[in-house]
Design a protein around this motif. Structure first.
Motif, PDB file in Angstrom:
ATOM      1  N   ASP A 188       5.937 -21.493  -8.980  1.00 56.16           N
ATOM      2  CA  ASP A 188       6.913 -21.394  -9.740  1.00 56.16           C
ATOM      3  C   ASP A 188       8.138 -21.091  -9.201  1.00 56.16           C
ATOM      4  O   ASP A 188       9.426 -20.479  -9.915  1.00 56.16           O
ATOM      5  N   LEU A 189       8.593 -21.613  -8.084  1.00 53.02           N
ATOM      6  CA  LEU A 189       9.920 -21.033  -7.443  1.00 53.02           C
ATOM      7  C   LEU A 189      10.886 -21.432  -8.113  1.00 53.02           C
ATOM      8  O   LEU A 189      12.159 -20.499  -8.084  1.00 53.02           O
ATOM      9  N   ALA A 190      11.283 -22.537  -8.590  1.00 55.49           N
ATOM     10  CA  ALA A 190      12.327 -22.892  -9.393  1.00 55.49           C
ATOM     11  C   ALA A 190      12.741 -21.913 -10.508  1.00 55.49           C
ATOM     12  O   ALA A 190      13.948 -21.419 -10.581  1.00 55.49           O
ATOM     13  N   GLU A 191      11.729 -21.442 -11.159  1.00 56.92           N
ATOM     14  CA  GLU A 191      11.931 -20.209 -12.081  1.00 56.92           C
ATOM     15  C   GLU A 191      12.163 -19.073 -11.647  1.00 56.92           C
ATOM     16  O   GLU A 191      13.120 -18.261 -12.274  1.00 56.92           O
ATOM     17  N   ARG A 192      11.591 -18.538 -10.618  1.00 54.83           N
ATOM     18  CA  ARG A 192      11.912 -17.507 -10.054  1.00 54.83           C
ATOM     19  C   ARG A 192      13.380 -17.317  -9.371  1.00 54.83           C
ATOM     20  O   ARG A 192      14.050 -16.359  -9.774  1.00 54.83           O
ATOM     21  N   LEU A 193      13.796 -18.379  -8.846  1.00 55.82           N
ATOM     22  CA  LEU A 193      15.267 -18.468  -8.358  1.00 55.82           C
ATOM     23  C   LEU A 193      16.020 -18.524  -9.453  1.00 55.82           C
ATOM     24  O   LEU A 193      17.248 -17.724  -9.572  1.00 55.82           O
ATOM     25  N   LYS A 194      16.041 -19.023 -10.569  1.00 54.81           N
ATOM     26  CA  LYS A 194      16.717 -19.091 -11.555  1.00 54.81           C
ATOM     27  C   LYS A 194      16.923 -17.812 -12.337  1.00 54.81           C
ATOM     28  O   LYS A 194      18.122 -17.255 -12.730  1.00 54.81           O
ATOM     29  N   HIS A 195      15.801 -16.884 -12.414  1.00 53.98           N
ATOM     30  CA  HIS A 195      16.072 -15.832 -13.294  1.00 53.98           C
ATOM     31  C   HIS A 195      15.835 -14.621 -12.460  1.00 53.98           C
ATOM     32  O   HIS A 195      16.056 -13.346 -12.704  1.00 53.98           O
ATOM     33  N   GLY A 196      15.987 -14.490 -10.880  1.00 52.49           N
ATOM     34  CA  GLY A 196      16.120 -13.470 -10.058  1.00 52.49           C
ATOM     35  C   GLY A 196      14.629 -12.891 -10.079  1.00 52.49           C
ATOM     36  O   GLY A 196      14.754 -11.710  -9.504  1.00 52.49           O
TER      37      GLY A 196
END
Length: 386
Positions: free
Chosen positions: A342-350
């Motif tokens: 879920d890297l995209a979500e981790r990047l978006k939410h910090g």
């Protein structure tokens, strides 16, 4: 101003949900016959929140195989195996391109049909580089690349046909497009390097047109099959990986390639900036801060499609800074995608970025270190993927 998390169109035809790319990551999880399988389908589907997934490299014929347990796309079984992957990714609203390669001299006779010598642009061996093949005892290990056989002119033309068939197979398998692996010292780059390519035929190194002819013929086949806007090319400007010699004409070749790809309707150039001339992909280090921005600006001026920048990105801050240069359009995160489906979500939410155990990068231990990484939300909720 470009935003890492905004949706856009690739090549005017392919919708992307963000500017985040999962680049090719060889993981050696195929079934017998180098066939993609359900486990691989799960792996890619878990990562479908990336704007674009580019698969691990797939062999276009039996002589293309330089590393054990990497997938192919030249048999019916392989094509159907990849269909499992594309169906699952699309079921999860993802976009996926198949990367195609021929490793050229980066191979060993233990993986070649009938124990033949690897195919090479010339007979020059990659003196300081290794491949994942069978050693003298028949065990899989990192061993020195073999001595290649210089392939004849008609064999180069036949190899273009192999790529053409592989591209057709990719479309039948449901891929949204294809990427040609012209980087990291494999066959396309072996032809393009003016020092290594000492041939005197129409694919020879005497002129930039001749040493890029093989790549352009395959590009034309790919665009004819998929249409403009669904073909990408990966390049490693000034790269020395896999024992590639320093090339005084590298910039000239790169800018010529950019112009020619633009004329042929290629959707994107995938630029990986790498430093190490020796070793293997597990030990290589990629550092985006070493990029020559002046050269990148010249590429940007020559090529109107998207540019993917791959090189040491590990958080949204440095990725956004790269976008803010105005020189690139998409950012590729390599190793972070191994342990963070879920890297995209981790990047978006910090959210925190997990790290994978390197010992599981290339293994036959199934889901271990492959599909058993939970998303951040599942981890914090106490759930597991197994």
């Amino acid at each position: 101003m470009k935003d890492l998390f905004e949706a856009q169109w690739l090549g005017g035809t392919v919708p992307l949900k963000n500017r985040i790319v999962m680049p090719p990551l060889t993981r050696t999880r195929t079934s017998d016959g180098d066939v993609p399988n359900e486990l691989m389908a799960t792996y890619y589907a878990q990562r479908a929140s990336a704007g674009l997934i580019v698969t691990e490299a797939a062999d276009v014929n039996p002589h293309s195989n330089g590393y054990a347990m990497t997938p192919g796309i030249y048999t019916d079984a392989q094509r159907e195996g990849w269909r499992l992957v594309t169906d699952e990714v699309h079921r999860n609203n993802g976009t996926i391109f198949l990367q195609l390669w021929h490793v050229g001299r980066m191979a060993h006779s233990s993986l070649m049909p009938n124990g033949e010598a690897p195919w090479g642009v010339t007979e020059q061996r990659a003196e300081h580089s290794t491949v994942f093949a069978h050693d003298a005892d028949g065990k899989l290990a990192l061993i020195p690349a073999g001595t290649p056989r210089r392939i004849a002119t008609d064999e180069v033309s036949a190899l273009v046909d192999s790529f053409s068939q592989a591209i057709a197979n990719a479309r039948q398998a449901g891929f949204d497009g294809v990427e040609l692996h012209g980087a990291n010292g494999y066959m396309f780059e072996q032809f393009m390097n003016s020092v290594l390519n000492t041939r005197t035929d129409r694919y020879g190194g005497g002129t930039v047109e001749d040493r890029t002819r093989f790549l352009m013929e395959v590009v034309e086949a790919a665009v004819a099959e998929f249409g403009p806007g669904r073909v990408g090319v990966r390049l490693s400007p000034l790269g020395r990986f896999n024992s590639m010699p320093a090339d005084p004409l590298a910039e000239e070749t790169l800018l010529y390639v950019a112009e020619q790809l633009d004329r042929r309707g290629v959707a994107y150039m995938h630029l990986v900036y790498e430093l190490m001339p020796e070793g293997n992909m597990e030990t290589a280090e990629f550092k985006s801060r070493f990029v020559d921005h002046a050269l990148l600006a010249r590429i940007r001026a020559a090529f109107s499609g998207a540019i993917i920048w791959c090189g040491g990105f590990n958080d949204s801050t440095n990725a956004q800074a790269a976008l803010d240069t105005g020189l690139v359009d998409l950012i590729a995160f390599g190793r972070p995608y191994i342990a963070n489906p879920d890297l995209a979500e981790r990047l978006k939410h910090g959210w925190p970025i997990a790290e994978a155990d390197r010992s599981t990068y290339y293994t036959r231990r199934g889901e271990l270190g492959y599909t058993d990484f939970p998303s951040y939300q599942m981890r914090t909720s106490g759930y597991s993927t197994v």
